[in-house]
Motif scaffolding. Structure first.
Motif, PDB file in Angstrom:
ATOM      1  N   ASP A  70       0.784  -1.229   0.000  1.00 42.23           N
ATOM      2  CA  ASP A  70       0.000   0.000   0.000  1.00 42.23           C
ATOM      3  C   ASP A  70       0.814   1.276   0.000  1.00 42.23           C
ATOM      4  O   ASP A  70       0.251   2.370   0.072  1.00 42.23           O
ATOM      5  N   THR A  71       2.144   1.167  -0.079  1.00 43.98           N
ATOM      6  CA  THR A  71       2.961   2.381  -0.053  1.00 43.98           C
ATOM      7  C   THR A  71       4.121   2.295  -1.038  1.00 43.98           C
ATOM      8  O   THR A  71       4.539   1.199  -1.432  1.00 43.98           O
ATOM      9  N   GLY A  72       4.644   3.467  -1.395  1.00 45.66           N
ATOM     10  CA  GLY A  72       5.891   3.566  -2.146  1.00 45.66           C
ATOM     11  C   GLY A  72       5.931   2.823  -3.461  1.00 45.66           C
ATOM     12  O   GLY A  72       4.926   2.691  -4.173  1.00 45.66           O
ATOM     13  N   ALA A  73       7.127   2.328  -3.764  1.00 45.43           N
ATOM     14  CA  ALA A  73       7.354   1.646  -5.038  1.00 45.43           C
ATOM     15  C   ALA A  73       6.540   0.365  -5.146  1.00 45.43           C
ATOM     16  O   ALA A  73       6.139  -0.031  -6.252  1.00 45.43           O
ATOM     17  N   THR A  88       3.034   1.547  -6.448  1.00 48.54           N
ATOM     18  CA  THR A  88       3.018   2.040  -7.826  1.00 48.54           C
ATOM     19  C   THR A  88       3.354   0.932  -8.827  1.00 48.54           C
ATOM     20  O   THR A  88       2.788   0.890  -9.919  1.00 48.54           O
ATOM     21  N   THR A  89       4.263   0.039  -8.449  1.00 52.53           N
ATOM     22  CA  THR A  89       4.627  -1.050  -9.351  1.00 52.53           C
ATOM     23  C   THR A  89       3.479  -2.027  -9.518  1.00 52.53           C
ATOM     24  O   THR A  89       3.192  -2.493 -10.632  1.00 52.53           O
ATOM     25  N   LEU A  90       2.793  -2.345  -8.420  1.00 51.12           N
ATOM     26  CA  LEU A  90       1.634  -3.235  -8.519  1.00 51.12           C
ATOM     27  C   LEU A  90       0.530  -2.600  -9.351  1.00 51.12           C
ATOM     28  O   LEU A  90      -0.105  -3.267 -10.180  1.00 51.12           O
ATOM     29  N   ALA A  91       0.311  -1.311  -9.148  1.00 56.86           N
ATOM     30  CA  ALA A  91      -0.714  -0.611  -9.931  1.00 56.86           C
ATOM     31  C   ALA A  91      -0.402  -0.678 -11.420  1.00 56.86           C
ATOM     32  O   ALA A  91      -1.302  -0.835 -12.257  1.00 56.86           O
ATOM     33  N   SER A  92       0.877  -0.576 -11.747  1.00 57.49           N
ATOM     34  CA  SER A  92       1.288  -0.660 -13.155  1.00 57.49           C
ATOM     35  C   SER A  92       1.007  -2.053 -13.723  1.00 57.49           C
ATOM     36  O   SER A  92       0.548  -2.186 -14.866  1.00 57.49           O
ATOM     37  N   ALA A  97       7.408 -12.169 -17.041  1.00 55.35           N
ATOM     38  CA  ALA A  97       7.381 -10.755 -17.412  1.00 55.35           C
ATOM     39  C   ALA A  97       7.050  -9.869 -16.222  1.00 55.35           C
ATOM     40  O   ALA A  97       7.658  -8.808 -16.025  1.00 55.35           O
ATOM     41  N   SER A  98       6.083 -10.292 -15.401  1.00 53.92           N
ATOM     42  CA  SER A  98       5.715  -9.495 -14.236  1.00 53.92           C
ATOM     43  C   SER A  98       6.843  -9.450 -13.223  1.00 53.92           C
ATOM     44  O   SER A  98       7.116  -8.406 -12.613  1.00 53.92           O
ATOM     45  N   SER A  99       7.518 -10.562 -13.047  1.00 50.67           N
ATOM     46  CA  SER A  99       8.636 -10.608 -12.107  1.00 50.67           C
ATOM     47  C   SER A  99       9.757  -9.689 -12.564  1.00 50.67           C
ATOM     48  O   SER A  99      10.388  -8.997 -11.755  1.00 50.67           O
ATOM     49  N   ILE A 100      10.003  -9.657 -13.863  1.00 55.16           N
ATOM     50  CA  ILE A 100      11.040  -8.774 -14.411  1.00 55.16           C
ATOM     51  C   ILE A 100      10.712  -7.317 -14.106  1.00 55.16           C
ATOM     52  O   ILE A 100      11.599  -6.513 -13.784  1.00 55.16           O
ATOM     53  N   SER A 101       9.437  -6.949 -14.177  1.00 53.50           N
ATOM     54  CA  SER A 101       9.028  -5.573 -13.888  1.00 53.50           C
ATOM     55  C   SER A 101       9.064  -5.275 -12.398  1.00 53.50           C
ATOM     56  O   SER A 101       9.411  -4.163 -11.982  1.00 53.50           O
TER      57      SER A 101
END
Length: 444
Positions: free
Chosen positions: A60-63, A66-70, A354-358
């Motif tokens: 719920d915070t920080g990177a 935002t990364t999960l949202a992406s 692919a998701s793990s790479i991101s």
């Protein structure tokens, strides 16, 4: 990064809510064990149908957030007929909300769960076995399963059956001020004995520099316990403690005592929450214990002013161990077949190469798949951030003390007892027996 102490708080919130409400434990109501039939085509989406999936998570915070949202956006852009409703909670609230929703027959379709949560829900039928989805037309091949790092995949199993897949995973490492060690012609410690010596050596008597800063938890005690030769924490039926029995009691006491003299002299700075990060990035502490997922934060807040690195948690006579952190993804019962099919497809995406790479470079978590690590993208990332490979190298040495739900209130008791010893408020010998009695009380 999800703070390890928050896991303890979240579990206690679940237990407290159960006691106060007088309801059954999460997942035990009849409603939560219905509707677990995977249907004729598990995990297969119909392009002509619209799907809505409720996903509860603790990033719920920080990177992390935002990364999960992406990732969610990537998935929904590619699947126009699937809507993902993301509900973010801090980790101390997620367990409480999940318990409430389960009791009210409103559990989400997919949830980030830690080891004891998914074990508890598995026992009560609150989550569904993944085998029908893994072996279905939209499943995972044997090659896919082999691609996951084996200890991480095993972390989602109960009696050899898969109930969850790994997602955000990390392990505990030792961070060190490389500039300071170089100045003192020192190498990072690899053993507990060397670690204690180095902590003393890098402590300044005027209090301006500590050898080690740490937020104590059960995991540091447990890792030292295993390093020294300790074997067992709880019995297989989770009804009795074993760390206070036979030779394990000796190792349990030694683990409590290792840093106690150093804390008394000020060589070890006992902190709370994330304060150890501030101690380390401000160069007040030569060493710090934290998870591998802390690396991006430390680099952003201190890496430009001094060189720092990480090594494995120092080992002992019995070997080298480290605690495994992070959550798995599980599918909950009580939703429609169609909803769970879409939830599986989404889970499959989140745990893909692919998701793990991101996910890895932004959050500092471990790659959950070997193919992700071997990708050109992550090879470049690790070439630029070689320290981050330490957590990955430790995967074969990771352990989970216990997946039993009772371990979490027991862990809180152990953490409190450990802090008491470090602060000089109790003696290790008596504390081992006290910890055992407190844990036994949690089991009753």
């Amino acid at each position: 990064m999800i703070n390890k102490l928050s896991y303890l708080l979240s579990a206690c919130a679940v237990i407290t809510l159960v006691i106060l409400s007088g309801c059954s434990l999460p997942g035990t109501s009849t409603s939560t064990i219905t509707n677990i039939n995977p249907g004729p085509n598990p995990g297969v989406l119909d392009p002509h149908k619209q799907y809505t999936v409720n996903f509860w998570e603790a990033l719920d915070t920080g990177a992390n957030k935002t990364t999960l949202a992406s990732l969610v956006k990537q998935y929904t852009n590619a699947h126009k007929n699937v809507k993902i409703n993301v509900q973010s909670y801090d980790s101390s609230t997620l367990g409480e909300q999940l318990n409430t929703a389960t009791a009210a027959k409103q559990a989400p379709a997919i949830v980030q769960v830690n080891d004891s949560w998914f074990t508890l829900y598995q026992e009560s039928g609150g989550i569904v076995p993944l085998k029908p989805y893994i072996t279905g037309k939209n499943g995972l091949s044997q090659s896919d399963l082999s691609d996951f790092y084996a200890p991480l995949l095993k972390d989602g199993q109960v009696d050899g059956e898969q109930y969850a897949l790994p997602f955000n995973k990390s392990d505990e490492v030792l961070y060190y001020n490389a500039t300071l060690l170089k100045k003192n012609n020192m190498q990072p410690p690899t053993t507990l004995t060397d670690f204690v010596t180095d902590i003393k050596k890098l402590t300044k008597s005027d209090g301006s520099q500590w050898g080690l800063s740490m937020t104590p938890s059960t995991d540091e005690w447990a890792t030292i316990f295993k390093d020294l030769g300790g074997k067992n924490f709880l019995s297989s039926d989770s009804r009795s403690t074993l760390f206070d029995q036979g030779s394990d009691a000796q190792y349990a006491q030694q683990a409590l005592d290792l840093f106690a003299p150093l804390a008394k002299t000020g060589a070890v700075h006992v902190t709370t929450g994330y304060s150890w990060q501030n101690d380390f990035t401000s160069q007040k502490a030569a060493f710090a214990l934290g998870t591998s997922a802390s690396y991006p934060f430390l680099k952003a807040h201190g890496g430009s002013t001094f060189d720092f690195n990480e090594v494995a948690f120092p080992g002992g006579p019995a070997g080298q161990f480290t605690a495994l952190y992070g959550n798995n993804l599980a599918l909950f019962s009580g939703v429609s077949v169609d909803t769970r099919n879409a939830a599986w497809d989404f889970m499959k995406f989140l745990t893909s190469t692919a998701s793990s790479i991101s996910f890895v470079p932004q959050t500092g978590n471990l790659p959950i798949r070997q193919s992700a690590y071997n990708s050109q993208s992550l090879q470049h990332y690790y070439a630029q951030n070689p320290a981050s490979k330490v957590g990955l190298a430790q995967i074969p040495h990771t352990y989970v003390a216990s997946a039993a739900f009772v371990w979490y209130p027991c862990s809180e008791d152990i953490t409190s007892s450990y802090i008491s010893v470090l602060n000089g408020h109790s003696m290790a010998a008596a504390t081992v027996q006290n910890m055992a009695e407190l844990c036994k009380g949690d089991m009753s």
